[in-house]
Write an enzyme that holds these catalytic residues in place. Sequence first.
Site, mmCIF file in Angstrom:
data_model
loop_
_atom_site.group_PDB
_atom_site.id
_atom_site.type_symbol
_atom_site.label_atom_id
_atom_site.label_comp_id
_atom_site.label_asym_id
_atom_site.label_seq_id
_atom_site.Cartn_x
_atom_site.Cartn_y
_atom_site.Cartn_z
ATOM 1 C CB SER A 141 -0.868 -0.007 1.261
ATOM 2 O OG SER A 141 -1.419 1.259 1.504
ATOM 3 C CD GLU A 150 -2.433 5.263 4.353
ATOM 4 O OE1 GLU A 150 -2.326 5.438 5.567
ATOM 5 O OE2 GLU A 150 -2.679 6.183 3.569
ATOM 6 C CE1 TYR A 170 -4.081 -1.836 5.645
ATOM 7 C CE2 TYR A 170 -3.046 0.233 5.009
ATOM 8 C CZ TYR A 170 -3.635 -0.968 4.662
ATOM 9 O OH TYR A 170 -3.768 -1.301 3.333
ATOM 10 N NE ARG A 186 -20.879 2.718 -1.858
ATOM 11 C CZ ARG A 186 -21.325 1.485 -1.629
ATOM 12 N NH1 ARG A 186 -20.459 0.529 -1.347
ATOM 13 N NH2 ARG A 186 -22.616 1.194 -1.708
#
Length: 318
Positions: free
Chosen positions: A122, A124, A146, A188
Amino acid sequence: MKALITGITGQDGSYLADLLLAKGYQVCGMVRRSSTETFERIGHIRDRLQLVQADLLDPTSLVQALREVRPAEIYNLAAQSFVPTSWSQPVLTGEFTGLGVVRMLEAVREVCPEARFYQASSSEMFGKVREVPQNELTAFHPRSPYAVAKTFGHYITVNYRESYGLFAVSGILFNHESPRRGREFVTRKISDGVARIKLGLARELRLGTLDAQRDWGYAGDYVRAMWSMLQQATPEDFVIATGQTHSVRQFLEIAFDHVQLHWQDYVVQDPRFLRPAEVDQLVGDATKAREKLGWKPTVPFEELVRMMVDADLELLGG
Ligand code: NDP
Ligand code: GDR
């Protein structure tokens, strides 16, 4: 060709399954046991998939799943993928998102070391960025449990390639969205919120920072890159991104404009959605993917926002 997808019930797993089925693959999905099925995103292809039960926390189940399926390609997409949850459940996130990768790799080594392995890494990992834009050589500075777990997953994949000669690659994917995105992610959350407000089902939309900037692409494009990485002659890591960055505020503007409303009339900033450490701006450089994989994104930002709003309007009966 037979492929195993972990995380097949997630956004990317469902698009990747669509792609591989269209290419004539036998597609097998790894799912974890649940008291209620979470097959909403794969309902349309359910009868064309083989599903095996296993869990990233349980090494024996992974070995058994690989023995049963004997895949030529493995796409490891399963993870605890929601950044805020990684602060409230840091140990579990480390187990799923970090150690889960090495459990998969160990199972691959034991059962099918000739299989090709894709790891869902990712953007991130770049976190508090060292340079702009970010490419395969940019140093990492993860800013959440994460991202720290993903960084472990990335390096253990590189390490197993270098230590054991596995065909293992890591795709460093920037944010990618779609109508199948989970509702807690900001894109979303906004498209769903806009549709609800337009249809009179909600009066406000509560968000955290509007200043954060992300390089947002379309998930359908990004799963093509995953597949391409496993078709190369040699295993290499790739950054996948659009090369453009937009703020949460810009996403809001386009989404509300699309239904002829002003976002300022409905959006409430709520400190509950602020993070202990924020990633302020991400923008990727996917030159290597363009040159070696021939990959490029096909859905521009504005079209992505409108696609998501339209899908949520339709879903809610508008
Ligand atoms: P989702 O959150 O939509 O899907 C995650 C999947 O992982 C679900 O199928 C979930 O199953 C499964 N899973 C979670 N924990 C376990 C476990 N212990 N054992 C087995 N399966 C488990 O994620 P996305 O589809 O958006 O992302 C796919 C991958 O790519 C993730 O690893 C994510 O971190 C990474 N990624 C995503 C990006 C994005 O922008 N979408 C960008 C970069 C990386 P269940 O349905 O049972 O919950
Ligand atoms: P991200 O996605 O953390 O980039 O991780 P998310 O959509 O959750 O956040 C993007 C940015 O929006 C800001 N934000 C909010 N976010 C959420 N979820 N809810 C809000 O109300 C809100 N308000 C503002 C966030 O602070 C952040 O700056 C996603 C996941 O898919 C990861 O698994 C993946 O690895 C990365 O993308 C690349």
